[in-house]
Design a protein around this motif. Structure first.
Motif, PDB file in Angstrom:
ATOM      1  N   TRP A   1      55.445 -37.308  37.466  1.00 13.70           N
ATOM      2  CA  TRP A   1      55.243 -38.174  36.305  1.00 13.70           C
ATOM      3  C   TRP A   1      55.341 -37.389  35.003  1.00 13.70           C
ATOM      4  CZ3 TRP A   1      55.894 -43.151  36.109  1.00 13.70           C
ATOM      5  CH2 TRP A   1      55.772 -43.894  37.286  1.00 13.70           C
ATOM      6  N   LEU A   2      54.885 -36.156  34.979  1.00 16.14           N
ATOM      7  CA  LEU A   2      55.086 -35.336  33.786  1.00 16.14           C
ATOM      8  C   LEU A   2      56.567 -35.035  33.582  1.00 16.14           C
ATOM      9  CD1 LEU A   2      52.098 -32.836  34.172  1.00 16.14           C
ATOM     10  CD2 LEU A   2      52.407 -34.506  32.318  1.00 16.14           C
ATOM     11  N   SER A   3      57.294 -34.817  34.672  1.00 17.05           N
ATOM     12  CA  SER A   3      58.732 -34.583  34.574  1.00 17.05           C
ATOM     13  C   SER A   3      59.456 -35.814  34.051  1.00 17.05           C
ATOM     14  CB  SER A   3      59.294 -34.186  35.939  1.00 17.05           C
ATOM     15  OG  SER A   3      58.710 -32.986  36.400  1.00 17.05           O
ATOM     16  N   VAL A   4      59.029 -37.000  34.478  1.00 19.09           N
ATOM     17  CA  VAL A   4      59.601 -38.245  33.949  1.00 19.09           C
ATOM     18  C   VAL A   4      59.367 -38.324  32.446  1.00 19.09           C
ATOM     19  CG1 VAL A   4      59.369 -40.764  33.945  1.00 19.09           C
ATOM     20  CG2 VAL A   4      59.454 -39.527  36.108  1.00 19.09           C
ATOM     21  N   ALA A   5      58.157 -37.975  32.001  1.00 17.77           N
ATOM     22  CA  ALA A   5      57.854 -38.022  30.569  1.00 17.77           C
ATOM     23  C   ALA A   5      58.748 -37.063  29.792  1.00 17.77           C
ATOM     24  CB  ALA A   5      56.386 -37.680  30.346  1.00 17.77           C
TER      25      ALA A   5
ATOM     26  N   LEU B   1      54.733 -41.393  44.175  1.00 16.32           N
ATOM     27  CA  LEU B   1      55.931 -40.559  44.145  1.00 16.32           C
ATOM     28  C   LEU B   1      57.185 -41.427  44.150  1.00 16.32           C
ATOM     29  CD1 LEU B   1      54.901 -37.807  46.742  1.00 16.32           C
ATOM     30  CD2 LEU B   1      54.323 -37.995  44.312  1.00 16.32           C
ATOM     31  N   VAL B   2      57.173 -42.461  44.978  1.00 15.74           N
ATOM     32  CA  VAL B   2      58.316 -43.372  45.034  1.00 15.74           C
ATOM     33  C   VAL B   2      58.517 -44.058  43.694  1.00 15.74           C
ATOM     34  CG1 VAL B   2      59.179 -45.483  46.102  1.00 15.74           C
ATOM     35  CG2 VAL B   2      58.113 -43.723  47.521  1.00 15.74           C
ATOM     36  N   LEU B   3      57.410 -44.489  43.072  1.00 16.69           N
ATOM     37  CA  LEU B   3      57.501 -45.139  41.765  1.00 16.69           C
ATOM     38  C   LEU B   3      58.077 -44.197  40.716  1.00 16.69           C
ATOM     39  CD1 LEU B   3      54.148 -47.145  41.653  1.00 16.69           C
ATOM     40  CD2 LEU B   3      56.459 -48.107  41.639  1.00 16.69           C
ATOM     41  N   ALA B   4      57.658 -42.934  40.749  1.00 17.20           N
ATOM     42  CA  ALA B   4      58.182 -41.970  39.782  1.00 17.20           C
ATOM     43  C   ALA B   4      59.690 -41.804  39.939  1.00 17.20           C
ATOM     44  CB  ALA B   4      57.479 -40.624  39.957  1.00 17.20           C
ATOM     45  N   GLY B   5      60.149 -41.733  41.183  1.00 14.14           N
ATOM     46  CA  GLY B   5      61.581 -41.621  41.416  1.00 14.14           C
ATOM     47  C   GLY B   5      62.338 -42.844  40.945  1.00 14.14           C
ATOM     48  N   ALA B   6      61.757 -44.017  41.163  1.00  9.45           N
ATOM     49  CA  ALA B   6      62.412 -45.253  40.732  1.00  9.45           C
ATOM     50  C   ALA B   6      62.504 -45.329  39.214  1.00  9.45           C
ATOM     51  CB  ALA B   6      61.649 -46.453  41.283  1.00  9.45           C
ATOM     52  N   VAL B   7      61.442 -44.949  38.524  1.00 12.16           N
ATOM     53  CA  VAL B   7      61.449 -44.972  37.056  1.00 12.16           C
ATOM     54  C   VAL B   7      62.431 -43.946  36.509  1.00 12.16           C
ATOM     55  CG1 VAL B   7      60.048 -44.508  35.011  1.00 12.16           C
ATOM     56  CG2 VAL B   7      59.109 -45.868  36.885  1.00 12.16           C
ATOM     57  N   ALA B   8      62.486 -42.770  37.115  1.00  6.86           N
ATOM     58  CA  ALA B   8      63.426 -41.751  36.665  1.00  6.86           C
ATOM     59  C   ALA B   8      64.861 -42.215  36.833  1.00  6.86           C
ATOM     60  CB  ALA B   8      63.198 -40.457  37.436  1.00  6.86           C
ATOM     61  N   GLU B   9      65.107 -43.000  37.862  1.00  6.61           N
ATOM     62  CA  GLU B   9      66.474 -43.447  38.147  1.00  6.61           C
ATOM     63  C   GLU B   9      66.894 -44.627  37.291  1.00  6.61           C
ATOM     64  OE1 GLU B   9      69.181 -45.014  41.958  1.00  6.61           O
ATOM     65  OE2 GLU B   9      67.063 -44.498  42.207  1.00  6.61           O
ATOM     66  N   GLY B  10      65.993 -45.585  37.071  1.00  8.15           N
ATOM     67  CA  GLY B  10      66.401 -46.803  36.374  1.00  8.15           C
ATOM     68  C   GLY B  10      65.438 -47.309  35.328  1.00  8.15           C
TER      69      GLY B  10
ATOM     70  N   TYR C   1      64.139 -28.685  37.958  1.00  6.57           N
ATOM     71  CA  TYR C   1      65.013 -27.961  37.025  1.00  6.57           C
ATOM     72  C   TYR C   1      66.031 -27.072  37.732  1.00  6.57           C
ATOM     73  CZ  TYR C   1      61.757 -29.488  33.433  1.00  6.57           C
ATOM     74  OH  TYR C   1      60.994 -30.263  32.586  1.00  6.57           O
ATOM     75  N   ALA C   2      66.038 -27.065  39.065  1.00  4.90           N
ATOM     76  CA  ALA C   2      66.958 -26.202  39.797  1.00  4.90           C
ATOM     77  C   ALA C   2      68.384 -26.715  39.681  1.00  4.90           C
ATOM     78  CB  ALA C   2      66.538 -26.119  41.259  1.00  4.90           C
ATOM     79  N   SER C   3      69.320 -25.799  39.575  1.00  4.53           N
ATOM     80  CA  SER C   3      70.725 -26.194  39.407  1.00  4.53           C
ATOM     81  C   SER C   3      71.437 -26.405  40.734  1.00  4.53           C
ATOM     82  CB  SER C   3      71.461 -25.115  38.601  1.00  4.53           C
ATOM     83  OG  SER C   3      71.379 -23.855  39.266  1.00  4.53           O
ATOM     84  N   HIS C   4      70.788 -26.053  41.861  1.00 11.47           N
ATOM     85  CA  HIS C   4      71.480 -26.111  43.146  1.00 11.47           C
ATOM     86  C   HIS C   4      71.227 -27.408  43.899  1.00 11.47           C
ATOM     87  CE1 HIS C   4      67.450 -25.121  44.424  1.00 11.47           C
ATOM     88  NE2 HIS C   4      67.788 -25.183  45.691  1.00 11.47           N
ATOM     89  N   ALA C   5      70.401 -28.311  43.360  1.00 12.56           N
ATOM     90  CA  ALA C   5      70.075 -29.522  44.112  1.00 12.56           C
ATOM     91  C   ALA C   5      69.585 -30.607  43.166  1.00 12.56           C
ATOM     92  CB  ALA C   5      69.000 -29.219  45.163  1.00 12.56           C
ATOM     93  N   VAL C   6      69.606 -31.834  43.655  1.00 17.48           N
ATOM     94  CA  VAL C   6      69.068 -32.980  42.924  1.00 17.48           C
ATOM     95  C   VAL C   6      67.860 -33.487  43.700  1.00 17.48           C
ATOM     96  CG1 VAL C   6      69.500 -35.295  42.070  1.00 17.48           C
ATOM     97  CG2 VAL C   6      71.322 -33.587  41.985  1.00 17.48           C
ATOM     98  N   TRP C   7      66.696 -33.490  43.036  1.00 17.66           N
ATOM     99  CA  TRP C   7      65.454 -33.894  43.704  1.00 17.66           C
ATOM    100  C   TRP C   7      65.072 -35.303  43.259  1.00 17.66           C
ATOM    101  CZ3 TRP C   7      59.761 -32.598  42.795  1.00 17.66           C
ATOM    102  CH2 TRP C   7      59.049 -32.664  44.004  1.00 17.66           C
ATOM    103  N   ILE C   8      63.836 -35.704  43.525  1.00 14.69           N
ATOM    104  CA  ILE C   8      63.368 -37.055  43.199  1.00 14.69           C
ATOM    105  C   ILE C   8      63.535 -37.328  41.709  1.00 14.69           C
ATOM    106  CG2 ILE C   8      61.379 -38.617  43.284  1.00 14.69           C
ATOM    107  CD1 ILE C   8      60.295 -36.819  45.547  1.00 14.69           C
ATOM    108  N   VAL C   9      63.118 -36.372  40.893  1.00 15.64           N
ATOM    109  CA  VAL C   9      63.349 -36.412  39.454  1.00 15.64           C
ATOM    110  C   VAL C   9      64.186 -35.184  39.117  1.00 15.64           C
ATOM    111  CG1 VAL C   9      62.318 -36.351  37.164  1.00 15.64           C
ATOM    112  CG2 VAL C   9      61.180 -37.616  39.000  1.00 15.64           C
ATOM    113  N   ALA C  10      65.277 -35.380  38.410  1.00 20.05           N
ATOM    114  CA  ALA C  10      66.173 -34.274  38.068  1.00 20.05           C
ATOM    115  C   ALA C  10      66.305 -34.189  36.557  1.00 20.05           C
ATOM    116  CB  ALA C  10      67.540 -34.465  38.709  1.00 20.05           C
ATOM    117  N   SER C  11      65.876 -33.088  35.984  1.00 23.70           N
ATOM    118  CA  SER C  11      65.985 -32.900  34.543  1.00 23.70           C
ATOM    119  C   SER C  11      67.429 -32.586  34.165  1.00 23.70           C
ATOM    120  CB  SER C  11      65.076 -31.749  34.104  1.00 23.70           C
ATOM    121  OG  SER C  11      65.301 -31.428  32.751  1.00 23.70           O
TER     122      SER C  11
END
Length: 411
Positions: free
Chosen positions: A343-347, A125-134, A50-60
């Motif tokens: 995974w909770l962030s993805v949800a 973790l990699v799977l979560a990032g992939a799902v969040a992206e696409g 949720y930070a505004s200064h960076a983009v992480w694996i999952v970005a809300s």
């Protein structure tokens, strides 16, 4: 900063509670501080979403100014404090056990959990990032792409174990050749000089900042600011390594450790101001900000470690059921919590709630689920070996001998 503010001169009289000595009783505040710093990784990694200064694996898409500041501020000192503790205990234990036996123990207690997490945790973790992206359709392609190009996406929060393995190997090697290099004589002469002229201690701390900045500049000129796919950051490695060695230096002379763990209010104020300044520098995003950040990395690490250790000694030096539960589960929780966080962030990407509400829910559930996972694995000696590097054994009342896994932004 005046020479009188540096808390390294021996105390005229030791207080009732002295710092730990090899083979002495357990000092509960050190266990609790280690656990608290590790468990703070849960809100820290949620904050990155949720930070505004960076983009992480999952970005809300929802951003939180409060969490942005929490991430930036806590990042200035949390992991450096881990490394200082690791160096402190490393020196205490290498003198007690010898470098070879201590290094074998560290390789098991750090290397086994690292290997376990890389094999079992990182793919999730990699799977979560992939799902969040696409979306879910990108899960398998994203994992295959990450397998073809391994890098920091596999180490995420595990990089500190890699750094720590390198640091303990360096300390064990230096201890092995200390007589040949006359390191004991050099260290004693340096410490004697600082006790006679405390200003030398101030200059030494500032010199660590200049040394880190020099490494950062050299790495930039050599196009080597990020190595091994971003797993190794030379400037960060140098800064945390210097703080680790500072911890070892404190433990080398008991009077220094005694003074360092006794509150010194001017240094507390200086530590807070330096941490805020470093957080501001990190947020600038320009060359001046980066230079200030690299210079302040070891300086803030040392100053804030004094604040944390002396505060913990003053207020946390007792064992409670809660503190014992934190200490017992800290390693496991740190290794697996990012899975639940991501995974909770993805949800929550599909749910529109105020970011503060989402953050509270994710932090609470991630901590609870991670601790529940620890309660399950502690029933199995094999799983405890895999996730903690130890076979379960009766609690021993002796100085903490943990690996003190530890650090960084977007980590």
């Amino acid at each position: 900063m005046s020479a009188a503010t540096i808390p390294i001169a021996p105390a005229a009289a030791a207080p009732a509670t002295a710092p730990p000595q090899p083979g002495g009783p357990r000092w509960d505040y050190l266990d609790q501080l280690r656990a608290i710093l590790m468990l703070a990784g849960v809100p820290y990694h949620v904050g990155l979403v949720y930070a505004s200064h960076a983009v992480w694996i999952v970005a809300s898409p929802e951003r939180s100014t409060a969490m942005t500041w929490f991430v930036q501020f806590s990042h200035t000192f949390r992991m450096p404090a881990f490394f200082l503790l690791a160096g402190l205990f490393g020196m205490l234990l290498v003198r007690r056990r010898g470098s070879a036996a201590w290094l074998r123990d560290r390789l098991r207690r750090l290397g086994v959990p690292l290997a376990t997490a890389l094999l079992l945790v990182s793919p999730l973790l990699v799977l979560a990032g992939a799902v969040a992206e696409g979306g879910t359709a990108n899960a398998a392609p994203g994992l295959l792409q990450a397998l073809r190009e391994p890098g920091a996406n596999w180490t995420v929060h595990l990089w500190f174990l890699i750094y720590l393995l390198l640091y303990v190997s360096l300390l064990a090697g230096l201890w092995q050749v200390r007589e040949r290099l006359r390191l004991g004589r050099i260290l004693s002469a340096f410490q004697d000089a600082v006790e006679r002229r405390p200003l030398l201690g101030v200059l030494a701390v500032l010199g660590l900042g200049l040394g880190t900045l020099a490494v950062a500049v050299a790495a930039k000129l050599l196009d080597a600011s990020y190595l091994l796919g971003g797993i190794l950051v030379p400037a960060e490695f140098a800064a945390n390594g210097l703080v680790f060695l500072c911890g070892a230096l404190l433990a080398y002379r008991p009077a220094w450790l005694e003074a360092f763990t006794r509150p010194c209010w001017p240094v507390w104020a200086l530590a807070l101001a330096a941490a805020v300044l470093m957080a501001v520098c990190e947020g600038l995003g320009n060359n001046a900000g980066r230079a200030g950040t690299y210079f302040l990395m070891p300086v803030v690490g040392i100053l804030f470690s004094h604040l944390l250790l002396s505060a913990a000694r003053r207020w946390l030096n007792r064992s409670t059921p809660l503190s014992r539960a934190m200490v017992d589960g800290a390693m496991t929780i740190y290794l697996v919590h990012v899975v639940f966080v991501l995974w909770l962030s993805v949800a929550f990407l599909a749910i529109a709630l105020p970011p503060e509400v989402e953050i509270l829910i994710i932090v609470t559930l991630s901590a609870a689920l991670s601790y529940g996972f620890h309660r399950l694995i502690r029933r199995s000696p094999l799983l405890m070996l895999l996730f903690n590097g130890v076979w379960p054994e009766p609690r021993r009342r002796e100085a903490t001998a943990l690996g003190l896994p530890f650090p960084g932004a977007l980590r």
